[in-house]
Motif scaffolding. Sequence first.
Motif, PDB file in Angstrom:
ATOM      1  N   TYR A  15     -29.136  25.665 -31.096  1.00  0.00           N
ATOM      2  CA  TYR A  15     -28.587  25.075 -29.878  1.00  0.00           C
ATOM      3  C   TYR A  15     -28.484  23.559 -30.031  1.00  0.00           C
ATOM      4  O   TYR A  15     -27.462  22.951 -29.703  1.00  0.00           O
ATOM      5  N   ILE A  16     -29.525  22.946 -30.580  1.00  0.00           N
ATOM      6  CA  ILE A  16     -29.512  21.501 -30.801  1.00  0.00           C
ATOM      7  C   ILE A  16     -28.433  21.127 -31.817  1.00  0.00           C
ATOM      8  O   ILE A  16     -27.664  20.180 -31.615  1.00  0.00           O
ATOM      9  N   HIS A  19     -24.986  21.399 -30.310  1.00  0.00           N
ATOM     10  CA  HIS A  19     -24.758  20.300 -29.385  1.00  0.00           C
ATOM     11  C   HIS A  19     -24.464  19.000 -30.140  1.00  0.00           C
ATOM     12  O   HIS A  19     -23.525  18.267 -29.800  1.00  0.00           O
ATOM     13  N   LYS A  78     -39.639  20.779 -27.674  1.00  0.00           N
ATOM     14  CA  LYS A  78     -39.056  20.491 -26.369  1.00  0.00           C
ATOM     15  C   LYS A  78     -38.640  19.027 -26.269  1.00  0.00           C
ATOM     16  O   LYS A  78     -37.566  18.716 -25.731  1.00  0.00           O
ATOM     17  N   ALA A  81     -35.519  18.467 -28.307  1.00  0.00           N
ATOM     18  CA  ALA A  81     -34.344  18.941 -27.579  1.00  0.00           C
ATOM     19  C   ALA A  81     -33.967  17.965 -26.473  1.00  0.00           C
ATOM     20  O   ALA A  81     -32.786  17.716 -26.222  1.00  0.00           O
ATOM     21  N   LYS A  82     -34.972  17.416 -25.811  1.00  0.00           N
ATOM     22  CA  LYS A  82     -34.723  16.467 -24.720  1.00  0.00           C
ATOM     23  C   LYS A  82     -33.969  15.244 -25.224  1.00  0.00           C
ATOM     24  O   LYS A  82     -33.059  14.738 -24.553  1.00  0.00           O
ATOM     25  N   LEU A  86     -30.831  18.201 -24.082  1.00  0.00           N
ATOM     26  CA  LEU A  86     -30.990  19.596 -23.685  1.00  0.00           C
ATOM     27  C   LEU A  86     -32.348  19.799 -23.015  1.00  0.00           C
ATOM     28  O   LEU A  86     -33.339  19.185 -23.392  1.00  0.00           O
ATOM     29  N   ASP A  87     -32.377  20.690 -22.042  1.00  0.00           N
ATOM     30  CA  ASP A  87     -33.590  20.937 -21.266  1.00  0.00           C
ATOM     31  C   ASP A  87     -34.196  22.284 -21.675  1.00  0.00           C
ATOM     32  O   ASP A  87     -33.818  23.328 -21.158  1.00  0.00           O
ATOM     33  N   TYR A  88     -35.147  22.256 -22.605  1.00  0.00           N
ATOM     34  CA  TYR A  88     -35.798  23.481 -23.067  1.00  0.00           C
ATOM     35  C   TYR A  88     -36.995  23.802 -22.161  1.00  0.00           C
ATOM     36  O   TYR A  88     -37.903  22.986 -22.021  1.00  0.00           O
ATOM     37  N   ASP A 119     -22.165  28.715 -25.486  1.00  0.00           N
ATOM     38  CA  ASP A 119     -22.803  27.738 -24.594  1.00  0.00           C
ATOM     39  C   ASP A 119     -23.680  28.432 -23.561  1.00  0.00           C
ATOM     40  O   ASP A 119     -24.832  28.039 -23.331  1.00  0.00           O
ATOM     41  N   LYS A 123     -27.862  28.387 -23.269  1.00  0.00           N
ATOM     42  CA  LYS A 123     -28.456  27.784 -22.078  1.00  0.00           C
ATOM     43  C   LYS A 123     -29.295  28.813 -21.317  1.00  0.00           C
ATOM     44  O   LYS A 123     -30.393  28.500 -20.827  1.00  0.00           O
ATOM     45  N   THR A 127     -32.936  27.335 -21.494  1.00  0.00           N
ATOM     46  CA  THR A 127     -33.075  26.517 -20.284  1.00  0.00           C
ATOM     47  C   THR A 127     -33.325  27.346 -19.028  1.00  0.00           C
ATOM     48  O   THR A 127     -34.205  27.023 -18.224  1.00  0.00           O
TER      49      THR A 127
END
Length: 236
Positions: A15-16, A19, A78, A81-82, A86-88, A119, A123, A127
Amino acid sequence: MKVEIWSDFACPFCYIGKHHFEIGLEQFEHKEKVEVVYRSFQLDPYAKKNTGMDIHQVLSAKHGIPYEKAKEMNNQLKQYAKKAGLDYQLDTMIPTNSYDALRLSYYAKENGKIKEYMDRIMKAHFTDSLDIGDPATLAQLASELGLNANETLDVLASDKYSENLAADKAEGTDMGIQGVPFFVVDNKYTMSGAQSPQVFSETLQQIWKEDYVNDNAKEQLEPSLDHYCSDGTCKF
């Protein structure tokens, strides 16, 4: 220029990496000339559904480390990702088998919704703490994208697209892929891991310059960009 992205929904770095790639692609001046193709590479076909465990417990059991150590590692992930935007939500994430979600990606692709599907599922998993191993959940997510919920359930109740998933895995294995995300450009240049947007943008620019502008320099560029590799991969 064709970029193939090999990934697994169960892999947090995918995911990272996806992105970061999309940000880097936006910075690439020839982005309209790039075709992005999503390929599947399931890391753990034997992963269980409905484990009743959180991701910290799963990591602890898999690697034989204390629960608190596993939680510390996930907290570091986490924060990583932040930084990527991104909000893990790893404390509430539902560990599951990614097989059905990956199979359904081929259905989404056939219906012109593959980017939106990738996507949404990522998510949903990292998330929104939704169970992407559950057919009803997958059908609901697919319907959000304009896909037919009943057709989605029919796909999941069958073994449709299992051959596609197996073929992608076999091709990736033959290429030597051992971790994802893994990026292949024009069938010869490779990058692995959740690279920075700048690395993706500069790499695309380098390949464009060597293969699409300066024909005389083609043979000078090694068919690999592994010097960009990092540890940002989920291993097979």
